[in-house]
Design a protein around this motif. Structure first.
Motif, short mmCIF file in Angstrom:
data_model
loop_
_atom_site.label_atom_id
_atom_site.label_comp_id
_atom_site.label_asym_id
_atom_site.label_seq_id
_atom_site.Cartn_x
_atom_site.Cartn_y
_atom_site.Cartn_z
N GLY A 1 31.32 28.56 68.08
CA GLY A 1 30.10 29.34 67.96
C GLY A 1 28.90 28.44 68.23
O GLY A 1 28.91 27.26 67.88
N ARG A 2 27.89 28.99 68.87
CA ARG A 2 26.66 28.25 69.15
C ARG A 2 25.48 28.93 68.46
O ARG A 2 24.37 28.99 68.98
CB ARG A 2 26.42 28.16 70.65
CG ARG A 2 27.54 27.44 71.38
CD ARG A 2 27.28 27.25 72.86
NE ARG A 2 26.78 28.45 73.51
CZ ARG A 2 25.84 28.46 74.45
NH1 ARG A 2 25.32 27.34 74.88
NH2 ARG A 2 25.44 29.58 74.99
N GLY A 3 25.77 29.49 67.26
CA GLY A 3 24.72 30.19 66.51
C GLY A 3 24.20 31.37 67.29
O GLY A 3 24.95 32.10 67.93
N ARG A 4 22.89 31.52 67.28
CA ARG A 4 22.29 32.67 67.99
C ARG A 4 22.33 32.51 69.50
O ARG A 4 21.90 33.39 70.24
CB ARG A 4 20.86 32.89 67.51
CG ARG A 4 19.94 31.76 67.82
CD ARG A 4 18.57 32.01 67.19
NE ARG A 4 17.68 30.91 67.43
CZ ARG A 4 16.62 30.99 68.22
NH1 ARG A 4 16.32 32.11 68.83
NH2 ARG A 4 15.85 29.94 68.38
N TYR A 5 22.85 31.37 69.98
CA TYR A 5 22.91 31.11 71.43
C TYR A 5 24.25 31.49 72.04
O TYR A 5 24.50 31.20 73.19
CB TYR A 5 22.59 29.65 71.71
CG TYR A 5 21.21 29.28 71.25
CD1 TYR A 5 20.09 29.74 71.92
CD2 TYR A 5 21.03 28.52 70.11
CE1 TYR A 5 18.81 29.44 71.48
CE2 TYR A 5 19.76 28.20 69.66
CZ TYR A 5 18.66 28.67 70.35
OH TYR A 5 17.39 28.36 69.91
N GLY A 6 25.14 32.10 71.28
CA GLY A 6 26.39 32.58 71.84
C GLY A 6 27.58 31.75 71.45
O GLY A 6 27.72 31.33 70.30
N LYS A 7 28.43 31.48 72.42
CA LYS A 7 29.70 30.80 72.15
C LYS A 7 30.14 29.98 73.35
O LYS A 7 29.65 30.16 74.47
CB LYS A 7 30.78 31.81 71.81
CG LYS A 7 31.16 32.66 73.04
CD LYS A 7 32.28 33.59 72.76
CE LYS A 7 32.58 34.50 73.91
NZ LYS A 7 31.49 35.25 74.46
N THR A 8 31.10 29.10 73.10
CA THR A 8 31.77 28.35 74.14
C THR A 8 33.26 28.55 73.96
O THR A 8 33.80 28.31 72.88
CB THR A 8 31.44 26.85 74.05
OG1 THR A 8 30.03 26.67 74.25
CG2 THR A 8 32.21 26.04 75.10
N VAL A 9 33.92 29.01 75.00
CA VAL A 9 35.39 29.08 75.00
C VAL A 9 35.87 27.81 75.70
O VAL A 9 35.39 27.48 76.79
CB VAL A 9 35.91 30.33 75.74
CG1 VAL A 9 37.42 30.39 75.71
CG2 VAL A 9 35.31 31.60 75.11
N TRP A 10 36.77 27.09 75.06
CA TRP A 10 37.25 25.82 75.58
C TRP A 10 38.76 25.83 75.71
O TRP A 10 39.45 26.60 75.04
CB TRP A 10 36.79 24.65 74.69
CG TRP A 10 37.29 24.74 73.27
CD1 TRP A 10 36.66 25.32 72.22
CD2 TRP A 10 38.55 24.27 72.77
NE1 TRP A 10 37.42 25.24 71.09
CE2 TRP A 10 38.59 24.59 71.40
CE3 TRP A 10 39.62 23.61 73.35
CZ2 TRP A 10 39.68 24.28 70.59
CZ3 TRP A 10 40.71 23.31 72.56
CH2 TRP A 10 40.73 23.64 71.19
N ALA A 11 39.26 24.96 76.58
CA ALA A 11 40.71 24.80 76.76
C ALA A 11 40.99 23.39 77.21
O ALA A 11 40.24 22.81 78.00
CB ALA A 11 41.23 25.80 77.80
N LEU A 12 42.07 22.84 76.70
CA LEU A 12 42.55 21.52 77.11
C LEU A 12 43.79 21.72 77.97
O LEU A 12 44.79 22.27 77.51
CB LEU A 12 42.89 20.67 75.89
CG LEU A 12 43.51 19.30 76.18
CD1 LEU A 12 42.52 18.43 76.98
CD2 LEU A 12 43.92 18.62 74.91
N VAL A 13 43.70 21.31 79.22
CA VAL A 13 44.81 21.45 80.16
C VAL A 13 45.48 20.09 80.29
O VAL A 13 44.85 19.11 80.73
CB VAL A 13 44.33 21.95 81.53
CG1 VAL A 13 45.50 22.06 82.50
CG2 VAL A 13 43.62 23.28 81.39
N PRO A 14 46.75 19.99 79.88
CA PRO A 14 47.42 18.69 79.92
C PRO A 14 47.72 18.26 81.35
O PRO A 14 47.86 19.09 82.26
CB PRO A 14 48.71 18.93 79.14
CG PRO A 14 48.98 20.38 79.28
CD PRO A 14 47.62 21.05 79.37
#
Length: 134
Positions: free
Chosen positions: A117-130
């Motif tokens: 979560g980025r507070g009122r600034y939205g979100k970040t979806v993340w992924a780690l690709v091996p």
């Protein structure tokens, strides 16, 4: 050595292809060959996450951000940020549905993934690709 690049794109369907090309170019510049399975996996997941932003992001949002970090071991860390507060969820889909499988791809390919979560600034979806042994 870490190498990171981020860029912003307009929230428009054409930006999905542009995100794929830019990530592919950055990873190629950093030594990933075109037949590298890790590169292909990263490009696929960036495409899926960018598509989610374009399809489900806030109507008034003008841009979203994509970041990719190449890690020393050959793995890659992906981040796609938008202004929506809604967290993506895995959906149960039937074989006849034409959409709703993107996060299942992320789940199947990534070593780990999640949402910050980025507070009122939205979100970040993340992924780690091996890194994939060829």
């Amino acid at each position: 050595m870490l190498r990171r690049n981020s860029f912003r794109l307009p929230r428009h369907p054409a930006s999905v292809g542009l995100a794929r090309r830019r990530v592919r170019d950055h990873l190629a510049d950093w030594g990933h060959s075109n037949d590298d399975p890790t590169l292909e996996d990263v490009v696929l997941l960036v495409s899926e996450l960018a598509t989610n932003v374009v399809r489900h992001g806030p109507l008034l949002e003008r841009e979203f951000e994509v970041a990719v970090t190449a890690l020393a071991d050959g793995s890659c860390f992906i981040e796609v940020s938008d202004e929506s507060l809604a967290e993506p969820r895995l959906r149960v889909t039937t074989e006849w549905e034409e959409s709703g499988r993107g996060l299942h791809l992320v789940e199947g390919i990534a070593a780990a993934w999640g949402v910050w979560g980025r507070g009122r600034y939205g979100k970040t979806v993340w992924a780690l690709v091996p890194a994939t042994a060829v």
